[in-house]
Motif scaffolding. Structure first.
Motif, PDB file in Angstrom:
ATOM      1  N   GLY A 176       0.770  -1.236   0.000  1.00 41.94           N
ATOM      2  CA  GLY A 176       0.000   0.000   0.000  1.00 41.94           C
ATOM      3  C   GLY A 176       0.799   1.283   0.000  1.00 41.94           C
ATOM      4  N   LEU A 177       2.083   1.223  -0.323  1.00 38.21           N
ATOM      5  CA  LEU A 177       2.897   2.437  -0.392  1.00 38.21           C
ATOM      6  C   LEU A 177       2.826   3.106  -1.761  1.00 38.21           C
ATOM      7  CD1 LEU A 177       6.313   1.899   1.413  1.00 38.21           C
ATOM      8  CD2 LEU A 177       4.677   3.715   1.759  1.00 38.21           C
ATOM      9  N   VAL A 178       2.571   2.302  -2.787  1.00 40.47           N
ATOM     10  CA  VAL A 178       2.608   2.774  -4.168  1.00 40.47           C
ATOM     11  C   VAL A 178       1.399   2.216  -4.903  1.00 40.47           C
ATOM     12  CG1 VAL A 178       3.919   2.556  -6.345  1.00 40.47           C
ATOM     13  CG2 VAL A 178       5.130   2.968  -4.213  1.00 40.47           C
ATOM     14  N   THR A 179       0.945   2.957  -5.887  1.00 43.81           N
ATOM     15  CA  THR A 179      -0.076   2.456  -6.810  1.00 43.81           C
ATOM     16  C   THR A 179       0.452   2.621  -8.228  1.00 43.81           C
ATOM     17  OG1 THR A 179      -2.407   2.531  -7.402  1.00 43.81           O
ATOM     18  CG2 THR A 179      -1.347   4.643  -7.037  1.00 43.81           C
ATOM     19  N   LEU A 180      -0.069   1.826  -9.141  1.00 40.38           N
ATOM     20  CA  LEU A 180       0.303   1.940 -10.548  1.00 40.38           C
ATOM     21  C   LEU A 180      -0.913   2.445 -11.318  1.00 40.38           C
ATOM     22  CD1 LEU A 180       2.344  -1.342 -11.007  1.00 40.38           C
ATOM     23  CD2 LEU A 180       3.226   0.979 -10.785  1.00 40.38           C
ATOM     24  N   LYS A 181      -0.814   3.654 -11.825  1.00 42.31           N
ATOM     25  CA  LYS A 181      -1.923   4.282 -12.545  1.00 42.31           C
ATOM     26  C   LYS A 181      -1.758   4.014 -14.041  1.00 42.31           C
ATOM     27  CE  LYS A 181      -4.215   8.683 -13.279  1.00 42.31           C
ATOM     28  NZ  LYS A 181      -4.093  10.130 -13.115  1.00 42.31           N
ATOM     29  N   LYS A 182      -2.805   3.448 -14.632  1.00 40.11           N
ATOM     30  CA  LYS A 182      -2.772   3.137 -16.054  1.00 40.11           C
ATOM     31  C   LYS A 182      -2.937   4.423 -16.850  1.00 40.11           C
ATOM     32  CE  LYS A 182      -4.748  -0.195 -19.255  1.00 40.11           C
ATOM     33  NZ  LYS A 182      -5.761  -1.244 -19.418  1.00 40.11           N
ATOM     34  N   GLU A 183      -2.005   4.667 -17.797  1.00 41.26           N
ATOM     35  CA  GLU A 183      -2.040   5.857 -18.633  1.00 41.26           C
ATOM     36  C   GLU A 183      -1.699   5.485 -20.072  1.00 41.26           C
ATOM     37  OE1 GLU A 183       0.628   8.729 -16.919  1.00 41.26           O
ATOM     38  OE2 GLU A 183      -0.808   9.290 -15.376  1.00 41.26           O
ATOM     39  N   LYS A 184      -2.073   6.349 -20.991  1.00 47.58           N
ATOM     40  CA  LYS A 184      -1.734   6.158 -22.402  1.00 47.58           C
ATOM     41  C   LYS A 184      -0.301   6.626 -22.629  1.00 47.58           C
ATOM     42  CE  LYS A 184      -5.754   4.775 -23.950  1.00 47.58           C
ATOM     43  NZ  LYS A 184      -5.935   3.408 -24.349  1.00 47.58           N
ATOM     44  N   GLY A 185       0.474   5.791 -23.310  1.00 41.66           N
ATOM     45  CA  GLY A 185       1.844   6.143 -23.648  1.00 41.66           C
ATOM     46  C   GLY A 185       2.030   6.161 -25.152  1.00 41.66           C
ATOM     47  N   LYS A 186       3.231   6.478 -25.603  1.00 37.15           N
ATOM     48  CA  LYS A 186       3.534   6.535 -27.032  1.00 37.15           C
ATOM     49  C   LYS A 186       3.356   5.182 -27.704  1.00 37.15           C
ATOM     50  CE  LYS A 186       6.821  10.316 -26.591  1.00 37.15           C
ATOM     51  NZ  LYS A 186       8.222  10.697 -26.685  1.00 37.15           N
ATOM     52  N   ARG A 187       3.694   4.125 -26.992  1.00 38.49           N
ATOM     53  CA  ARG A 187       3.627   2.767 -27.559  1.00 38.49           C
ATOM     54  C   ARG A 187       2.500   1.940 -26.959  1.00 38.49           C
ATOM     55  NH1 ARG A 187       9.951   1.112 -27.303  1.00 38.49           N
ATOM     56  NH2 ARG A 187      10.754   3.002 -28.252  1.00 38.49           N
ATOM     57  N   GLY A 188       1.517   2.577 -26.411  1.00 36.61           N
ATOM     58  CA  GLY A 188       0.420   1.856 -25.776  1.00 36.61           C
ATOM     59  C   GLY A 188       0.280   2.254 -24.324  1.00 36.61           C
TER      60      GLY A 188
END
Length: 122
Positions: free
Chosen positions: A93-105
């Motif tokens: 619970g220290l970090v989360t991974l936020k899904k975002e649009k990138g150049k390659r997906g």
């Protein structure tokens, strides 16, 4: 400022807290997080929050990398080990991974969920 509490408590107290959370889940259908992250011993805390993982957490908090690859470059570590360590930081619970649009997906941007940590011994 969000402070995450890391608590060292006895097994009995931990199991009691987990049982209360399970009862609330059964009764209300809502999951209740235990107060902060609980560990049985200082050794258990050290096994999870190693120096390398704390460095990654600080880099995520302070440098705000756009991706895990960016984090691995800032940390000057290989991607596989950074990914493994960040996964552990996510699980506590220290970090989360936020899904975002990138150049390659799609990319996953690591974000800190706390500004500081506080260790409590109960």
């Amino acid at each position: 400022m969000k402070i995450m509490k890391i608590k060292i408590i006895s097994k009995e107290e931990f199991y009691g807290e987990a049982l209360k959370a399970a009862e609330i889940l059964d009764r209300e259908g809502k999951a209740r997080h235990l107060r902060g992250e609980c560990f049985e011993s200082l050794e258990a805390v050290r096994n999870i929050l190693t120096e390398k993982r704390l460095i990654l957490w600080r880099l995520i908090r302070d440098k705000k990398p756009k991706s895990l690859l960016g984090l691995s470059q800032i940390a000057e570590r290989d991607f596989k080990s950074v990914y493994r360590d960040v996964s552990i930081l996510v699980s506590v619970g220290l970090v989360t991974l936020k899904k975002e649009k990138g150049k390659r997906g799609d990319t996953r941007r690591p974000m800190s969920l706390a500004d500081s940590l506080r260790l409590e011994v109960a």
